[in-house]
Design an enzyme around this catalytic site. Structure first.
Site, PDB file in Angstrom:
ATOM      1  N   SER A   1     -20.893  -6.628   7.038  1.00 24.09           N
ATOM      2  CA  SER A   1     -20.131  -5.371   7.106  1.00 24.09           C
ATOM      3  C   SER A   1     -20.940  -4.375   7.928  1.00 24.09           C
ATOM      4  O   SER A   1     -21.939  -3.831   7.447  1.00 24.09           O
ATOM      5  CB  SER A   1     -19.882  -4.816   5.695  1.00 24.09           C
TER       6      SER A   1
ATOM      7  N   LYS B   1     -12.633  -3.351   6.866  1.00 24.08           N
ATOM      8  CA  LYS B   1     -13.632  -3.402   5.797  1.00 24.08           C
ATOM      9  C   LYS B   1     -14.106  -2.004   5.418  1.00 24.08           C
ATOM     10  O   LYS B   1     -14.310  -1.697   4.246  1.00 24.08           O
ATOM     11  CB  LYS B   1     -14.823  -4.262   6.218  1.00 24.08           C
TER      12      LYS B   1
ATOM     13  N   LYS C   1     -24.228   2.551   2.743  1.00 25.28           N
ATOM     14  CA  LYS C   1     -24.209   2.249   4.180  1.00 25.28           C
ATOM     15  C   LYS C   1     -22.782   2.182   4.701  1.00 25.28           C
ATOM     16  O   LYS C   1     -22.463   2.728   5.764  1.00 25.28           O
ATOM     17  CB  LYS C   1     -24.950   0.938   4.431  1.00 25.28           C
TER      18      LYS C   1
END
Length: 291
Positions: free
Chosen positions: A94, A169, A237
């Site tokens: 990701s 995502k 993140k």
């Protein structure tokens, strides 16, 4: 097929296991004690990402962040140095959608194909081969890779071109992060109001508030089981990717930004490597609870 797999963490290990169980030959890099069993099952431990690429027709990455993917692909002894025409790179990490488009272009310039295929479903989905996989790339390349992806996931969607899988995502992580924060607030409220959070969760599972996050992460909050799972540090993140993209797009994502700040506080408390359900501990600290 000869498959390379780089990134044998909490998610990557069971994903690689499914590929080995299906009869594929796996070349592995960065094999550590928790992933040693993959070699015992037939995987081959190689000394560099370049060696993995040389030995493989398809190279799969499952790494923590954008710089990790860039280093493994293009650093010294990286994947790019071991590629030959016709090979396929599938990045299931990701990472940044913008960087992904750049990486795809550089790999395709070598005569190879590239898919970004980030996943959702956590360690449970990885172990059960039930991951949701969001794919960006060319339709013909997706069709070629689909039999492999089906060994690791169930809900597999070609979203669009390279980078679009990563965009999906990020959207997923906005929804999951905000849902975790909402469940944590609700259970904290229930506890402070004198109700049993376990019973409140049980009641809510039968109503419109029911969700997979309430089911899985709510249970973790009640039982205080915060071993990852998916680490707060990594989810922060992903929300940072969302907040940075929002700035570039000149759009407001106020709740995503607030949840990112809550995760900043969790990391400051030392909870960065706990499961993201441990976000409730940060809210408890704000409510004056010790710990």
């Amino acid at each position: 097929m000869n498959i390379g797999f780089i990134g044998l963490g909490v998610m990557g290990r069971p994903m690689a296991e499914h590929l080995i169980a299906a009869g594929h030959t796996l070349a592995l890099h960065r094999v550590k004690d928790p992933s040693r069993h993959l070699v015992e099952q037939g995987g081959k431990s190689l000394g560099s990402a370049r060696a993995v690429a040389e030995a493989s027709d398809v190279i799969i990455l499952m790494l923590p962040d954008t710089p990790d993917v860039e280093t493994v692909l293009f650093g010294p002894d990286g994947v790019a140095e071991g590629l030959s025409r016709g090979k396929l790179v599938i990045d299931m990490s990701s990472i940044s959608p913008v960087a992904t488009k750049d990486f795809a272009g550089r790999i395709e310039a070598l005569g190879c194909d590239y898919l970004d295929a980030p996943v959702s479903g956590g360690d449970v989905g990885a172990k059960n081969a039930a991951l949701t996989i969001m794919v960006g790339g060319k339709r013909a390349v997706f069709d070629k890779a689909l039999p492999l992806l089906q060994l690791m996931g169930k809900n597999i969607t070609l979203v669009g071109d390279n980078g679009d899988g990563q965009t999906a995502k990020v959207a997923n992580q906005i929804i999951v992060g905000l849902n975790i924060a909402a469940v944590a607030e609700a259970l904290l409220f229930a506890s402070k109001a004198g109700a049993d959070p376990a019973k409140v969760r049980e009641a809510l599972m039968g109503g419109f508030a029911a969700s997979r996050v309430l089911e899985v992460h709510g249970e973790r909050m009640v039982k205080r089981t915060f071993d990852p799972g998916f680490r707060i540090r990594l989810h922060r993140k992903d929300l940072s990717l969302a907040v940075d993209a929002a700035k570039a797009l000149n759009i407001a994502l106020p709740n995503a930004a607030a949840t990112q700040q809550l995760m900043n506080a969790a990391i400051a408390r030392g909870d960065g490597d706990r499961d993201h359900s441990a976000l409730i501990q940060t809210l408890e600290a704000l409510a004056g609870d010790p710990g």
